[in-house]
Design a protein around this motif. Structure first.
Motif, PDB file in Angstrom:
ATOM      1  N   GLY A   1      17.284  24.103   0.930  1.00 34.97           N
ATOM      2  CA  GLY A   1      16.109  24.439   1.746  1.00 34.97           C
ATOM      3  C   GLY A   1      14.844  23.895   1.122  1.00 34.97           C
ATOM      4  N   LEU A   2      14.026  23.258   1.952  1.00 34.63           N
ATOM      5  CA  LEU A   2      12.781  22.679   1.437  1.00 34.63           C
ATOM      6  C   LEU A   2      11.702  23.741   1.233  1.00 34.63           C
ATOM      7  N   PHE A   3      11.912  24.932   1.795  1.00 29.94           N
ATOM      8  CA  PHE A   3      10.913  25.983   1.653  1.00 29.94           C
ATOM      9  C   PHE A   3      11.183  26.861   0.428  1.00 29.94           C
ATOM     10  N   TYR A   4      12.178  26.509  -0.365  1.00 26.22           N
ATOM     11  CA  TYR A   4      12.405  27.208  -1.626  1.00 26.22           C
ATOM     12  C   TYR A   4      11.511  26.613  -2.706  1.00 26.22           C
ATOM     13  N   PRO A   5      11.114  27.434  -3.678  1.00 29.14           N
ATOM     14  CA  PRO A   5      10.379  26.873  -4.811  1.00 29.14           C
ATOM     15  C   PRO A   5      11.251  25.859  -5.547  1.00 29.14           C
ATOM     16  N   GLY A   6      10.640  24.857  -6.122  1.00 28.30           N
ATOM     17  CA  GLY A   6      11.375  23.838  -6.861  1.00 28.30           C
ATOM     18  C   GLY A   6      10.563  23.378  -8.051  1.00 28.30           C
ATOM     19  N   ALA A   7      10.868  22.182  -8.528  1.00 32.35           N
ATOM     20  CA  ALA A   7      10.127  21.631  -9.655  1.00 32.35           C
ATOM     21  C   ALA A   7      10.176  20.118  -9.572  1.00 32.35           C
ATOM     22  N   THR A   8       9.163  19.472 -10.150  1.00 31.91           N
ATOM     23  CA  THR A   8       9.218  18.019 -10.294  1.00 31.91           C
ATOM     24  C   THR A   8       9.168  17.709 -11.792  1.00 31.91           C
ATOM     25  N   ILE A   9       9.396  16.448 -12.120  1.00 32.22           N
ATOM     26  CA  ILE A   9       9.354  16.054 -13.534  1.00 32.22           C
ATOM     27  C   ILE A   9       8.001  16.424 -14.133  1.00 32.22           C
ATOM     28  N   ALA A  10       6.937  16.023 -13.434  1.00 23.43           N
ATOM     29  CA  ALA A  10       5.593  16.240 -13.984  1.00 23.43           C
ATOM     30  C   ALA A  10       5.274  17.730 -14.088  1.00 23.43           C
ATOM     31  N   SER A  11       5.657  18.524 -13.078  1.00 22.26           N
ATOM     32  CA  SER A  11       5.329  19.953 -13.130  1.00 22.26           C
ATOM     33  C   SER A  11       6.121  20.645 -14.242  1.00 22.26           C
ATOM     34  N   THR A  12       7.366  20.226 -14.450  1.00 17.89           N
ATOM     35  CA  THR A  12       8.157  20.811 -15.535  1.00 17.89           C
ATOM     36  C   THR A  12       7.506  20.533 -16.886  1.00 17.89           C
TER      37      THR A  12
ATOM     38  N   GLY B   1       0.817  -1.215   0.000  1.00 12.84           N
ATOM     39  CA  GLY B   1       0.000   0.000   0.000  1.00 12.84           C
ATOM     40  C   GLY B   1       0.848   1.261   0.000  1.00 12.84           C
ATOM     41  N   ILE B   2       1.931   1.238   0.779  1.00 14.52           N
ATOM     42  CA  ILE B   2       2.806   2.412   0.834  1.00 14.52           C
ATOM     43  C   ILE B   2       3.466   2.651  -0.524  1.00 14.52           C
ATOM     44  N   MET B   3       3.909   1.558  -1.156  1.00 13.77           N
ATOM     45  CA  MET B   3       4.549   1.703  -2.465  1.00 13.77           C
ATOM     46  C   MET B   3       3.551   2.223  -3.502  1.00 13.77           C
ATOM     47  N   LEU B   4       2.302   1.760  -3.376  1.00 11.15           N
ATOM     48  CA  LEU B   4       1.265   2.238  -4.292  1.00 11.15           C
ATOM     49  C   LEU B   4       1.077   3.746  -4.124  1.00 11.15           C
ATOM     50  N   GLY B   5       1.050   4.192  -2.865  1.00 10.89           N
ATOM     51  CA  GLY B   5       0.939   5.624  -2.593  1.00 10.89           C
ATOM     52  C   GLY B   5       2.128   6.380  -3.147  1.00 10.89           C
ATOM     53  N   LEU B   6       3.318   5.795  -2.994  1.00 16.80           N
ATOM     54  CA  LEU B   6       4.525   6.431  -3.518  1.00 16.80           C
ATOM     55  C   LEU B   6       4.434   6.578  -5.036  1.00 16.80           C
ATOM     56  N   GLY B   7       3.962   5.505  -5.699  1.00 18.64           N
ATOM     57  CA  GLY B   7       3.811   5.552  -7.149  1.00 18.64           C
ATOM     58  C   GLY B   7       2.874   6.671  -7.576  1.00 18.64           C
ATOM     59  N   ARG B   8       1.783   6.839  -6.818  1.00 20.05           N
ATOM     60  CA  ARG B   8       0.839   7.925  -7.117  1.00 20.05           C
ATOM     61  C   ARG B   8       1.511   9.273  -6.937  1.00 20.05           C
ATOM     62  N   ALA B   9       2.240   9.430  -5.834  1.00 13.38           N
ATOM     63  CA  ALA B   9       2.854  10.723  -5.523  1.00 13.38           C
ATOM     64  C   ALA B   9       3.875  11.122  -6.579  1.00 13.38           C
ATOM     65  N   LEU B  10       4.648  10.153  -7.067  1.00  9.94           N
ATOM     66  CA  LEU B  10       5.709  10.459  -8.030  1.00  9.94           C
ATOM     67  C   LEU B  10       5.147  11.076  -9.300  1.00  9.94           C
ATOM     68  N   GLY B  11       3.990  10.586  -9.750  1.00 10.57           N
ATOM     69  CA  GLY B  11       3.488  11.020 -11.048  1.00 10.57           C
ATOM     70  C   GLY B  11       2.435  12.109 -10.986  1.00 10.57           C
ATOM     71  N   GLU B  12       2.106  12.559  -9.791  1.00 12.06           N
ATOM     72  CA  GLU B  12       1.047  13.557  -9.654  1.00 12.06           C
ATOM     73  C   GLU B  12       1.478  14.867 -10.320  1.00 12.06           C
ATOM     74  N   THR B  13       0.598  15.450 -11.115  1.00 16.14           N
ATOM     75  CA  THR B  13       1.019  16.591 -11.912  1.00 16.14           C
ATOM     76  C   THR B  13       0.391  17.920 -11.509  1.00 16.14           C
ATOM     77  N   MET B  14      -0.915  18.027 -11.676  1.00 18.97           N
ATOM     78  CA  MET B  14      -1.516  19.364 -11.630  1.00 18.97           C
ATOM     79  C   MET B  14      -1.395  20.019 -10.257  1.00 18.97           C
ATOM     80  N   ALA B  15      -1.659  19.252  -9.200  1.00 16.57           N
ATOM     81  CA  ALA B  15      -1.581  19.826  -7.860  1.00 16.57           C
ATOM     82  C   ALA B  15      -0.172  20.360  -7.608  1.00 16.57           C
ATOM     83  N   VAL B  16       0.814  19.572  -8.019  1.00 17.54           N
ATOM     84  CA  VAL B  16       2.199  19.971  -7.796  1.00 17.54           C
ATOM     85  C   VAL B  16       2.548  21.196  -8.638  1.00 17.54           C
ATOM     86  N   ALA B  17       2.077  21.206  -9.879  1.00 21.57           N
ATOM     87  CA  ALA B  17       2.391  22.340 -10.754  1.00 21.57           C
ATOM     88  C   ALA B  17       1.894  23.653 -10.150  1.00 21.57           C
TER      89      ALA B  17
END
Lengths: 279, 326
Positions: free
Chosen positions: B265-276, B237-253
């Motif tokens: 710093g984690l409080f700096y703006p960043g980017a993920t593969i999907a958001s890019t 179940g945890i891995m399934l959640g991880l798989g979902r989190a990795l590919g999530e796009t719009m919310a992250v964008a």
């Protein structure tokens, strides 16, 4: 502190923590829904359903986007459902334990959670790029790819619930295999299969990422699936991030409409499933 | 199933009007569409690989570890989005797993019967809310709240801890890697929680009651009996959640800030593969486009591996349960 007291304390602390996080989860749902209602409800009026998406700075509605979403979703379900049902039928009725079926089942479950944006890129390279333009069809096909795994999964699960004796009884009467499946097994599993289709529809209705690279958006009325076509999710994306207040307000109205439709469909699907299983 | 099959062949042999043709057509069609599921997967992989090839040919292995993503000078390295994807998902898991665990405990062991179903459905509805809605809510409500109330507290406490302190720094603007991680956590909680709940519910009552009879507290039953018994499913179940989190796009964008600079710093703006991809794809061409497709391929392969592991754990559990039944 005695060992007994420590154990009791740890127990108490963890159970209270469980209660708190559950309340937190429910609070998040309530927060999101209340934001949607308080921001979106005031902008839902007659114009939203009768006018086109406006240029910045003027009033308008969402008619073309609502129409586009309905059309794209309709075709996506129309394309994806038969494929999903037939594949699910194969897994349940024909090759239940074969190596091929286990592979398909495995891959299907992976596709079920695969990132939807990758599907968008796939359809872009498959259809949009060779054709040279974005189109409603590309959007529908991208969403159909997301429909298939959901329908495969629910179809297989529901067909497996049909008692084996029913199949044997029909076969004993001399019915060919396809008659057994089509008129006995499908009939028995019908409500479950419809639930699967409803869940798949709910899943794709709010999907944005695959449509960005396929159907894109269209500010004007278009019912031509060969052209870019307006749709709710991409309108929400573009309008919410725009600097224009009119657009942002429309985005909130659209967000409320799409969330209500998706949640309603989900609840109806669950209700159907519960009704059929308790029977 | 096999008896049915042989019965059918016997019937088919005996009677002329047996529908044997119809049968083989029906079976063939079903097989064709089942095979199509495989074709889709390999189609995605092959087509993405073909389109991404110019990037791999041009930058070689350096594409994976170079951090500059410069559209003007046509230089592309995937390090920042890859790290962003992994870090946001890690934050989501760190927050989401304990919360899901608590929710599953509450639903299976603590809630009175009349509450179980409504609470379960409400949590699952969180999964039905479209990703883009999380994005809007995250950007306009959660991020400002977080920047004003949570972030200063975290910076002034955790930020002063040696070693990990450097992670809790950044401008108070709300959109950041950390915010994206929190929003992702909320989005994956329903998936993990419902799997955990299903797993906890199949633990044999005799096992739980024996532990209670020995004088265990509820928590000890959870930690020492239920959790070991359902380990494989919980990990799945945890891995399934991880798989979902990795590919999530719009919310992250919406909430990640979309900055392709590398920060500790984690409080700096960043980017993920999907958001890019969501941000740049429609304006890209040539090598830029190819690099974005290469990112998509990397994302697809990472999630494929994670989801396969998840599936493997869940399958193993199914087999164990089937074994114990017979």
């Amino acid at each position: 502190m005695s060992k007994y007291q420590t154990r009791k304390l740890v127990n108490y602390f963890n159970l209270v923590a469980s209660l708190v996080v559950t309340a937190l989860g429910l609070f998040m749902l309530a927060w999101i829904l209340s934001v949607l209602f308080s921001k979106g409800f005031q902008y839902i009026n007659w114009a939203v359903f009768t006018q086109m998406t406006p240029p910045p700075g003027s009033a308008g509605g969402l008619l073309n986007a609502i129409f586009g979403t309905l059309v794209i979703t309709f075709f996506a379900v129309l394309i994806g459902t038969p494929i999903g049902i037939m594949a699910g039928t194969y897994l349940s009725e024909f090759g239940a334990n074969s190596r091929f079926s286990s592979t398909v089942r495995f891959i299907n479950d992976v596709l079920l959670s695969a990132p939807s944006i990758v599907v968008g890129v796939f359809v872009y390279t498959l259809i949009v790029e060779p054709q040279g333009h974005f189109s409603g069809w590309a959007g529908a096909i991208a969403l159909a790819i997301l429909v298939i795994p959901v329908v495969v999964r629910t179809t297989e699960d529901m067909l497996k619930l049909v008692p084996q004796q029913l199949r044997e009884a029909a076969a004993a009467l001399g019915a060919p295999r396809y008659t057994v499946t089509l008129s006995i097994v499908y009939k028995a599993a019908l409500s479950g299969m419809i639930t699967g289709i409803l869940l798949a529809t709910a899943r794709i209705m709010g999907e944005t990422a695959p449509l960005l690279f396929t159907a894109l958006n269209n500010q004007f009325w278009s019912s031509n699936m060969n052209e870019p076509i307006a749709n709710m999710p991409v309108v929400i994306y573009q309008y919410a991030l725009s600097p224009y207040e009119d657009w942002q307000n429309l985005a909130w109205a659209a967000a409320l409409l799409i969330t209500l439709s998706v949640l309603t469909m989900n609840i109806v699907a669950r209700y159907t499933l519960k009704g059929s299983s308790s029977r | 199933m096999t008896t049915l099959e042989s019965a059918h062949t016997q019937v088919a042999k005996k009677s002329k009007n047996s529908g044997a043709l119809g049968d083989s057509i029906f079976k063939g069609t079903a097989f064709f569409f089942a095979a199509m599921v495989l074709v889709v997967l390999f189609g995605i992989m092959l087509l993405l690989l073909k389109e991404a090839w110019p990037t791999f040919a041009h930058f070689g292995f350096g594409f994976f570890y170079h951090s500059e993503w410069d559209v003007v000078n046509n230089q592309y390295g995937a390090l920042v989005p890859i790290v962003g994807t992994l870090v946001t998902s890690l934050i989501a898991i760190l927050i989401g797993v304990p919360v899901s665990f608590g929710i599953a405990i509450f639903i299976t062991l603590m809630a009175p019967n009349w509450m179980k179903r409504p609470v379960g459905i409400a949590i699952e509805l969180l999964a039905a809310v479209p990703s883009i809605i999380y994005g809007m809510w995250g950007l306009f409500y959660f991020a400002p709240w977080f920047a004003n109330s949570m972030q200063p507290i975290m910076t002034s406490t955790l930020g002063n801890v040696p070693l990990i302190g450097q992670f809790f720094q950044g401008p108070p603007i709300g959109v950041s890697i950390f915010t994206a991680g929190v929003v992702l956590a909320i989005m994956i909680i329903p998936f993990i929680a419902s799997i955990m709940r299903d797993m906890f519910e199949v633990v044999p009552t005799a096992l739980k009651e024996s532990a209670f009879a020995m004088g265990s507290t509820t928590w000890e039953v959870v930690w020492k009996v239920i959790l070991p018994y359902t380990k494989a499913g919980v990990i799945g179940g945890i891995m399934l959640g991880l798989g979902r989190a990795l590919g999530e796009t719009m919310a992250v964008a919406f909430v990640v800030g979309n900055s392709l600079e590398l920060n500790t710093g984690l409080f700096y703006p960043g980017a993920t593969i999907a958001s890019t991809m969501a941000n740049e794809f429609n304006e890209a061409s040539g090598l830029h486009m190819s690099s974005l497709i290469a990112l998509a391929l990397i994302l697809f392969i990472i999630t494929f591996v994670v989801l396969s592991i998840a599936k493997w754990f869940l399958l193993r559990l199914e087999k164990v349960q089937e074994g114990s039944k017979t």
